[in-house]
Design a protein around this motif. Structure first.
Motif, PDB file in Angstrom:
ATOM      1  N   THR B  15       9.285 -13.906  37.175  1.00  0.00           N
ATOM      2  CA  THR B  15      10.680 -14.303  37.017  1.00  0.00           C
ATOM      3  C   THR B  15      11.605 -13.160  37.418  1.00  0.00           C
ATOM      4  N   ILE B  16      11.326 -11.962  36.902  1.00  0.00           N
ATOM      5  CA  ILE B  16      12.165 -10.814  37.239  1.00  0.00           C
ATOM      6  C   ILE B  16      12.080 -10.519  38.737  1.00  0.00           C
ATOM      7  N   PHE B  17      10.877 -10.664  39.274  1.00  0.00           N
ATOM      8  CA  PHE B  17      10.678 -10.410  40.701  1.00  0.00           C
ATOM      9  C   PHE B  17      11.524 -11.367  41.540  1.00  0.00           C
ATOM     10  N   ILE B  18      11.525 -12.638  41.156  1.00  0.00           N
ATOM     11  CA  ILE B  18      12.319 -13.624  41.895  1.00  0.00           C
ATOM     12  C   ILE B  18      13.807 -13.330  41.751  1.00  0.00           C
ATOM     13  N   LEU B  19      14.216 -12.953  40.544  1.00  0.00           N
ATOM     14  CA  LEU B  19      15.609 -12.567  40.316  1.00  0.00           C
ATOM     15  C   LEU B  19      16.017 -11.462  41.287  1.00  0.00           C
ATOM     16  N   LEU B  20      15.184 -10.417  41.377  1.00  0.00           N
ATOM     17  CA  LEU B  20      15.502  -9.289  42.244  1.00  0.00           C
ATOM     18  C   LEU B  20      15.522  -9.705  43.707  1.00  0.00           C
ATOM     19  N   THR B  21      14.524 -10.492  44.123  1.00  0.00           N
ATOM     20  CA  THR B  21      14.439 -10.884  45.526  1.00  0.00           C
ATOM     21  C   THR B  21      15.612 -11.767  45.932  1.00  0.00           C
ATOM     22  N   LEU B  22      15.958 -12.712  45.060  1.00  0.00           N
ATOM     23  CA  LEU B  22      17.078 -13.604  45.374  1.00  0.00           C
ATOM     24  C   LEU B  22      18.372 -12.826  45.543  1.00  0.00           C
ATOM     25  N   THR B  23      18.639 -11.908  44.618  1.00  0.00           N
ATOM     26  CA  THR B  23      19.887 -11.156  44.719  1.00  0.00           C
ATOM     27  C   THR B  23      19.885 -10.286  45.970  1.00  0.00           C
ATOM     28  N   ARG B  64      12.281  -1.942  49.400  1.00  0.00           N
ATOM     29  CA  ARG B  64      11.430  -1.098  48.555  1.00  0.00           C
ATOM     30  C   ARG B  64      12.283  -0.124  47.741  1.00  0.00           C
ATOM     31  N   ARG B  65      13.275   0.452  48.433  1.00  0.00           N
ATOM     32  CA  ARG B  65      14.153   1.402  47.740  1.00  0.00           C
ATOM     33  C   ARG B  65      14.894   0.717  46.589  1.00  0.00           C
ATOM     34  N   TYR B  66      15.334  -0.522  46.898  1.00  0.00           N
ATOM     35  CA  TYR B  66      16.069  -1.319  45.918  1.00  0.00           C
ATOM     36  C   TYR B  66      15.208  -1.585  44.680  1.00  0.00           C
ATOM     37  N   LEU B  67      13.967  -2.008  44.915  1.00  0.00           N
ATOM     38  CA  LEU B  67      13.071  -2.276  43.777  1.00  0.00           C
ATOM     39  C   LEU B  67      12.815  -1.008  42.982  1.00  0.00           C
ATOM     40  N   LEU B  68      12.621   0.102  43.706  1.00  0.00           N
ATOM     41  CA  LEU B  68      12.349   1.377  43.026  1.00  0.00           C
ATOM     42  C   LEU B  68      13.542   1.784  42.165  1.00  0.00           C
ATOM     43  N   ASN B  69      14.736   1.653  42.738  1.00  0.00           N
ATOM     44  CA  ASN B  69      15.943   2.013  41.990  1.00  0.00           C
ATOM     45  C   ASN B  69      16.086   1.186  40.728  1.00  0.00           C
ATOM     46  N   ILE B  70      15.862  -0.124  40.859  1.00  0.00           N
ATOM     47  CA  ILE B  70      15.986  -0.989  39.690  1.00  0.00           C
ATOM     48  C   ILE B  70      14.929  -0.608  38.653  1.00  0.00           C
ATOM     49  N   ALA B  71      13.734  -0.288  39.150  1.00  0.00           N
ATOM     50  CA  ALA B  71      12.665   0.096  38.225  1.00  0.00           C
ATOM     51  C   ALA B  71      13.075   1.323  37.426  1.00  0.00           C
ATOM     52  N   HIS B  72      13.897   2.191  38.037  1.00  0.00           N
ATOM     53  CA  HIS B  72      14.418   3.353  37.309  1.00  0.00           C
ATOM     54  C   HIS B  72      15.733   3.039  36.621  1.00  0.00           C
ATOM     55  N   LEU B  73      16.085   1.737  36.584  1.00  0.00           N
ATOM     56  CA  LEU B  73      17.344   1.296  35.990  1.00  0.00           C
ATOM     57  C   LEU B  73      18.550   2.008  36.598  1.00  0.00           C
ATOM     58  N   ASP B  74      18.485   2.179  37.926  1.00  0.00           N
ATOM     59  CA  ASP B  74      19.601   2.810  38.615  1.00  0.00           C
ATOM     60  C   ASP B  74      20.274   1.752  39.482  1.00  0.00           C
ATOM     61  N   PHE B  75      21.500   1.361  39.116  1.00  0.00           N
ATOM     62  CA  PHE B  75      22.155   0.265  39.821  1.00  0.00           C
ATOM     63  C   PHE B  75      23.122   0.748  40.897  1.00  0.00           C
ATOM     64  N   GLY B  76      23.132   2.028  41.195  1.00  0.00           N
ATOM     65  CA  GLY B  76      23.956   2.511  42.294  1.00  0.00           C
ATOM     66  C   GLY B  76      25.374   2.876  41.887  1.00  0.00           C
ATOM     67  N   THR B  77      26.211   3.121  42.920  1.00  0.00           N
ATOM     68  CA  THR B  77      27.591   3.545  42.692  1.00  0.00           C
ATOM     69  C   THR B  77      28.533   2.389  42.965  1.00  0.00           C
ATOM     70  N   SER B  78      29.553   2.274  42.147  1.00  0.00           N
ATOM     71  CA  SER B  78      30.527   1.216  42.329  1.00  0.00           C
ATOM     72  C   SER B  78      31.344   1.458  43.591  1.00  0.00           C
ATOM     73  N   ILE B 276      25.566  -5.962  37.404  1.00  0.00           N
ATOM     74  CA  ILE B 276      25.767  -6.720  36.163  1.00  0.00           C
ATOM     75  C   ILE B 276      24.906  -7.978  36.166  1.00  0.00           C
ATOM     76  N   THR B 277      24.807  -8.647  37.333  1.00  0.00           N
ATOM     77  CA  THR B 277      23.946  -9.835  37.403  1.00  0.00           C
ATOM     78  C   THR B 277      22.507  -9.481  37.035  1.00  0.00           C
ATOM     79  N   LEU B 278      22.014  -8.389  37.620  1.00  0.00           N
ATOM     80  CA  LEU B 278      20.636  -7.979  37.336  1.00  0.00           C
ATOM     81  C   LEU B 278      20.475  -7.612  35.871  1.00  0.00           C
ATOM     82  N   PHE B 279      21.419  -6.850  35.366  1.00  0.00           N
ATOM     83  CA  PHE B 279      21.363  -6.401  33.976  1.00  0.00           C
ATOM     84  C   PHE B 279      21.320  -7.597  33.029  1.00  0.00           C
ATOM     85  N   TYR B 280      22.267  -8.543  33.240  1.00  0.00           N
ATOM     86  CA  TYR B 280      22.290  -9.734  32.390  1.00  0.00           C
ATOM     87  C   TYR B 280      21.035 -10.573  32.594  1.00  0.00           C
TER      88      TYR B 280
END
Lengths: 295, 304
Positions: B15-23, B64-78, B276-280
Motif C-alpha cells: 500500500t505504501i509502495f503504491i502511494l509513493l509510486t502514484l505520487t 530511487r532517490r525519491y524512495l530513499l529520501n522518503i525512507a529517511h523521512l526527508d520530504f525536501g525543501t519547500s 503532506i500527502t505522503l505524510f498523511y
C-alpha cells in the motif's frame, strides 16, 4: 358475476412484482416522498430558472453592490460584491453541482458495477486479487490525490469528473461484488450456463440486471457524496473557476463577505444542504423499500 | 497475535509502495516544471537549479532517490517558503492539526455512541426519530457550511467566541464542532444499526432468559458487540477528519498542516503538497493498521 370472479382470480395470480412492492413501500414513506418532490422542484428551478431571469451569472453591475434580497429590485436573493445577481448565480451553480454529481456518479457506476460483477462472478484467485487491489486503493488518502491532480494538471471540469469518478467507484465495486456472489448461486445462472451463454454474456444479461435495485440505492447515496466533494474542492478554490460557479464556490465567496452580506453565505448554503438532505432521505427510503428486513 | 501483527505490517508495505509510486508518477506526468516561475532564467541558472533538485538525472534514478529520501523521512525543501524544509513545516503544523483532529474524533465518539444506543433502544419512537433526524442533518450540512454559519452567529453577531486564529481553548470550540458534526452523525447511525442487530440476536435472548438484569445485559453483552462496527469505522473516520481539517483550518485561520496544504496547492508548491500527502497517507495507513489490530483483539471471532 362470473367474469368478475375470474378478474379477481387473475389479479391474485398476477401478484405483486418486487418493483411494485418497493414502490408501494416508498410511497408510504412520507419523508422520502417529500424529498423526491422537493428535489424535483430544485432540479426544475436549476434547469429552467436561469432562462427566466432578466439577469445572467457573469454581468457585473456596480450600481447594485450588496443589494439585500428583495422583490422590488428584482434581485430575489440579492447581489454580491460586484453586483451580480445571486438568484441566477445560485441556480447556475446548482446546474454545475448537480451535473458534476450525476455525471461523476455515472462514471463511478460503470467502473464499479463492471469491476464488482466481474470480480464476484469469476471468483477464486482473480476475485482475491481484484479485491486486494480495491483494499489497497481504499486506504489511500484520495481527497489529497484529487487535490494533487488538480494542482499538477490545471483546473478543468472534465478532469474533475474523471478524478472524482475514479475515486468513488470503490464502494460500489465492493457492494456489487458481495451481491454477485449470492446471485451467481441461483439456478437461473446455472441454466444460462447450461444453455451455452459465455461469461461476459452472463454478467451483462443475467447478473447486472439483478443488481439494479441495490445499485439504485447506492447511486442515490453516491450523488450527494460527489456533490459534497465537488463543493469541498470549489470551496478551497480548486474546483470550478470563475466566472462559472458552483454551490461550493458561492459558499466560499459568501464566507469572505458574510459580515456585510450574510445572504451570500446563507442562500447557497441552504440550497446545498437541502439538496444533500433530500438525496440522503431518498436513498434511505429506497433502501428500506427494497430491503424491508432491516427496518 | 504477534504473527497477525507482522502479517498486517507486511500487508501495509504494498500500500505504501503504491502511494509513493502514484505520487511520483503524478509529479512527473504533470505538464510544466516547478522551475517555470514568473521570471525567465538563463539556461545556466536553469541547469544549475535542475542539478540542485536532481531533475537532470534519468527517471529511474530520480525514483530511487525519491524512495530513499522518503525512507529517511526527508520530504525536501519547500518551493514557496524558501530555505524551509517541508519537514520543519510539518513539524510546525502537525501538532495543531493533531489536537484538532483528536478532539473532533473524541467528540464524535462521545456523542455518537450514546445517541445511537438511545435511538436503538427506543427504535421507532420519538427519541429514535429525533436522533436520526439530527444525524441526517449532520450528514447533510458540510463543515464548510456549518463553520462559517457558526462564525456568523457566535463571533460576528454575538462576541462569544473568537472568529479565528489560535488563542486559548476557546478558539478550538467552533473548529472542533464543525469538524466533528458529520462524524457524530455517522457514528450515531452505525451504532444504532449495530445495536438493533445485536439486540435481536439469540445470545441476548438467552442472557435475558436466564434472568440477568437489563442493565447487565446491555452493558456487558450488547455494548461490546455493538461497538465493533464503530471500531472498524475509526480508520475511515480518521482519514476523513484529517481531510476535513484542511477545510476547517482554512475557515478558522488555524495554522495547522491543512492550511499549509491549501496554500501550497494554490501556489503550486510541489514539494510541500507532495510531502503532506505522503505524510498523511502514511499516517492513515498506520492508523488503519492499528484499528485492524485492535479489532482483532476485541472480536473473538477473528482468528489470526
Amino acid at each position: 358475476m362470473i367474469s368478475r370472479k375470474r378478474d379477481s382470480l387473475e389479479n391474485a395470480a398476477r401478484g405483486n412484482s418486487l418493483g411494485r412492492d418497493a414502490w408501494r413501500r416508498l410511497k408510504a414513506n412520507r419523508a422520502a416522498m417529500a424529498s423526491l418532490v422537493l428535489l424535483g422542484l430544485i432540479t426544475l428551478a436549476v434547469v429552467v430558472g436561469p432562462w427566466l431571469s432578466p439577469f445572467n451569472y457573469y454581468s457585473q453591475d456596480y450600481d447594485a453592490i450588496w443589494t439585500a434580497p428583495s422583490w422590488a429590485s428584482g434581485h430575489f436573493f440579492g447581489t454580491d460584491a460586484v453586483g451580480r445577481d445571486l438568484f441566477v448565480r445560485t441556480l447556475n451553480g446548482g446546474r454545475i453541482s448537480l451535473m458534476v454529481g450525476i455525471v461523476t456518479t455515472f462514471v463511478s457506476l460503470i467502473i464499479g458495477v463492471t469491476y464488482g460483477a466481474t470480480s464476484g462472478y469469476l471468483g477464486g484467485r482473480t476475485d482475491n486479487l481484484m479485491m486486494r487491489i480495491v483494499d489497497i486503493l481504499y486506504s489511500l488518502p484520495f481527497m489529497f490525490f484529487v487535490i494533487l491532480l488538480v494542482v499538477f494538471f490545471g483546473r478543468n471540469l472534465l478532469l474533475l469528473f474523471a478524478a472524482i469518478g475514479a475515486v468513488s467507484w470503490l464502494d460500489m465495486a465492493r457492494i456489487v461484488r458481495g451481491q454477485t456472489l449470492s446471485i451467481k448461486q441461483q439456478p437461473y445462472i446455472e441454466a444460462a450456463r447450461m444453455a451455452g451463454a459465455g461469461t461476459p454474456g452472463i454478467i451483462a444479461r443475467h447478473i447486472v440486471p439483478n443488481l439494479l435495485g441495490l445499485v439504485v440505492v447506492y447511486v442515490t447515496l453516491t450523488i450527494p457524496q460527489v456533490i459534497l466533494f465537488e463543493s469541498f474542492l470549489s470551496y478551497l478554490g480548486l474546483g470550478v473557476q470563475p466566472p462559472a460557479t458552483s454551490w461550493g464556490a458561492l459558499i466560499n465567496d459568501g464566507t469572505s463577505e458574510m459580515s456585510v452580506a450574510p445572504w451570500l453565505l446563507i442562500i447557497p448554503s441552504i440550497f446545498l444542504a437541502v439538496t444533500l438532505f433530500c438525496f440522503n432521505f431518498i436513498g434511505d427510503g429506497l433502501r428500506d423499500a427494497l430491503d424491508p428486513k432491516d427496518r | 497475535m504477534m504473527a497477525y501483527i507482522v502479517k498486517r505490517l507486511l500487508g501495509a508495505i504494498p500500500t505504501i509502495f503504491i502511494l509513493l509510486t502514484l505520487t511520483f508518477a503524478l509529479v512527473h506526468l504533470a505538464p510544466g516544471s516547478p522551475l517555470d516561475g514568473d521570471r525567465p532564467m538563463t539556461p545556466e541558472v536553469r541547469a544549475n537549479l535542475e542539478a540542485k533538485y536532481h531533475m537532470n538525472e534519468p527517471l529511474i534514478q530520480q525514483y530511487r532517490r525519491y524512495l530513499l529520501n522518503i525512507a529517511h523521512l526527508d520530504f525536501g525543501t519547500s518551493f514557496q517558503y524558501k530555505n524551509t524544509s517541508v519537514n520543519s513545516l510539518i513539524a510546525a503544523g502537525f501538532p495543531v492539526s493533531l489536537t484538532l483532529g483528536a478532539a473532533a474524533l473524541a467528540l464524535a465518539l462521545a456523542l455518537g455512541i450514546p445517541l445511537g444506543m438511545l435511538a436503538a433502544v427506543h427504535q421507532n419512537h420519538t427519541a429514535d426519530y429525533g436522533a436520526m433526524g439530527l444525524s441526517l442533518a449532520g450528514i447533510s450540512v458540510p463543515n464548510f457550511v456549518l463553520g462559517p454559519l457558526m462564525v456568523l452567529v457566535f463571533a460576528v453577531y454575538n462576541d462569544w467566541l473568537p472568529a479565528g486564529g489560535l488563542d486559548g481553548w476557546q478558539s478550538y470550540v467552533m473548529p472542533v464542532l464543525a469538524l466533528a458534526a458529520m462524524y457524530v452523525a455517522y457514528v450515531t447511525r452505525l451504532m444504532r444499526a449495530s445495536t438493533i442487530e445485536v439486540l435481536r440476536s439469540n445470545y441476548i435472548r438467552t442472557a435475558r432468559a436466564k434472568g440477568l438484569s437489563g442493565f447487565r445485559v446491555f452493558f456487558v453483552h450488547v455494548l461490546p458487540a455493538a461497538l465493533l462496527p464503530v471500531v472498524s469505522f475509526l480508520g475511515p473516520a480518521a482519514a476523513g477528519i484529517l481531510t476535513g481539517s484542511v477545510v476547517v483550518e482554512q475557515i478558522f485561520g488555524i495554522p495547522g498542516l491543512g492550511r499549509f496544504f491549501v496554500t501550497g496547492a494554490l501556489n503550486r508548491d510541489y514539494t510541500l503538497v507532495l510531502g503532506i500527502t505522503l505524510f498523511y497517507g502514511i499516517i492513515i495507513i498506520g492508523f488503519n493498521l492499528l484499528v485492524d489490530v485492535i479489532y482483532g483483539w476485541l472480536d473473538p471471532r477473528v482468528t489470526y
